[in-house]
Motif scaffolding. Sequence first.
Motif, PDB file in Angstrom:
ATOM      1  N   HIS A   1       0.852  -1.186   0.000  1.00 33.81           N
ATOM      2  CA  HIS A   1       0.000   0.000   0.000  1.00 33.81           C
ATOM      3  C   HIS A   1       0.881   1.226   0.000  1.00 33.81           C
ATOM      4  CE1 HIS A   1      -3.786  -2.038   0.825  1.00 33.81           C
ATOM      5  NE2 HIS A   1      -3.116  -2.803   1.652  1.00 33.81           N
TER       6      HIS A   1
ATOM      7  N   TYR B   1      -4.137   7.785   4.815  1.00 34.45           N
ATOM      8  CA  TYR B   1      -4.532   8.031   3.436  1.00 34.45           C
ATOM      9  C   TYR B   1      -3.884   7.007   2.515  1.00 34.45           C
ATOM     10  CZ  TYR B   1      -4.845  10.472  -1.061  1.00 34.45           C
ATOM     11  OH  TYR B   1      -5.095  10.790  -2.363  1.00 34.45           O
ATOM     12  N   THR B   2      -4.673   6.434   1.625  1.00 31.70           N
ATOM     13  CA  THR B   2      -4.122   5.599   0.555  1.00 31.70           C
ATOM     14  C   THR B   2      -4.599   6.169  -0.768  1.00 31.70           C
ATOM     15  OG1 THR B   2      -5.958   4.026   0.399  1.00 31.70           O
ATOM     16  CG2 THR B   2      -4.215   3.523   2.011  1.00 31.70           C
TER      17      THR B   2
ATOM     18  N   SER C   1      -5.721   4.598  -3.309  1.00 34.58           N
ATOM     19  CA  SER C   1      -6.937   3.943  -3.801  1.00 34.58           C
ATOM     20  C   SER C   1      -8.184   4.290  -2.988  1.00 34.58           C
ATOM     21  CB  SER C   1      -6.743   2.427  -3.821  1.00 34.58           C
ATOM     22  OG  SER C   1      -6.509   1.946  -2.512  1.00 34.58           O
ATOM     23  N   GLU C   2      -8.035   4.563  -1.692  1.00 28.97           N
ATOM     24  CA  GLU C   2      -9.190   4.785  -0.816  1.00 28.97           C
ATOM     25  C   GLU C   2      -9.359   6.233  -0.374  1.00 28.97           C
ATOM     26  OE1 GLU C   2     -11.423   2.400   0.143  1.00 28.97           O
ATOM     27  OE2 GLU C   2     -10.343   0.923  -1.058  1.00 28.97           O
TER      28      GLU C   2
ATOM     29  N   CYS D   1      -8.857   6.937   4.880  1.00 29.03           N
ATOM     30  CA  CYS D   1      -9.491   5.667   5.262  1.00 29.03           C
ATOM     31  C   CYS D   1      -9.386   5.403   6.763  1.00 29.03           C
ATOM     32  CB  CYS D   1      -8.898   4.512   4.465  1.00 29.03           C
ATOM     33  SG  CYS D   1      -7.124   4.323   4.643  1.00 29.03           S
TER      34      CYS D   1
ATOM     35  N   ASN E   1     -11.216   2.360   8.491  1.00 29.23           N
ATOM     36  CA  ASN E   1     -12.510   1.979   7.943  1.00 29.23           C
ATOM     37  C   ASN E   1     -12.494   0.483   7.642  1.00 29.23           C
ATOM     38  OD1 ASN E   1     -13.149   4.696   8.057  1.00 29.23           O
ATOM     39  ND2 ASN E   1     -12.738   5.050   5.897  1.00 29.23           N
TER      40      ASN E   1
ATOM     41  N   GLY F   1     -13.362  -1.353   5.259  1.00 26.56           N
ATOM     42  CA  GLY F   1     -12.945  -1.786   3.924  1.00 26.56           C
ATOM     43  C   GLY F   1     -11.445  -1.927   3.727  1.00 26.56           C
ATOM     44  N   VAL F   2     -10.661  -1.361   4.639  1.00 30.33           N
ATOM     45  CA  VAL F   2      -9.201  -1.438   4.493  1.00 30.33           C
ATOM     46  C   VAL F   2      -8.537  -2.220   5.628  1.00 30.33           C
ATOM     47  CG1 VAL F   2      -9.015   0.671   3.107  1.00 30.33           C
ATOM     48  CG2 VAL F   2      -8.837   0.814   5.594  1.00 30.33           C
TER      49      VAL F   2
END
Length: 155
Positions: A3, A61-62, A64-65, A68, A94, A96-97
């Motif tokens: 990531h 922070y990523t 893709s997301e 997050c 979150n 989702g990650v």
Amino acid sequence: MSHNVQFIPVKPNQFEQLFEQICLMTSFYGKGVSIPHYNKFKLYDSLLNAGKVGFHAEFIYTKSEGVCGYITYNIAFTSSACGFNLYVDDIYLNSGVQRKGIGKLIIEHLQRKAKGIGSSKLMWQVAKTNERAIDFYIKQGAEITDDHLSCELAV
């Protein structure tokens, strides 16, 4: 999984976004989102007045997301260590990650921060019922101790 994770200090004009994340975390713990207005103001004031010592908040922070999650921590002098320690308050990702390797990167980031202030360790608390987090922390090399007990006293 690799990531591109960044840790971005929260600026005062991003406070509402941080506060939304905090409300999500409090919902996770069943505490609802009814954080009193005066506590919201105190949190904002702490963020605004943080220097090297005090309250710190960073977005996770990523690419893709986007944002997050977040981390919050305090840097404070402690007489028992005769120096400064980094006390982790919140680590929130979150759903989702989660379970994608970001937690390990968060711990490594916090370890670098602690070393940067001359601290020899990170300190935090985890609920005894949060077995998934406890297992994760142990895998990261954390020692779960009973040296200190949490104390609460109504005022």
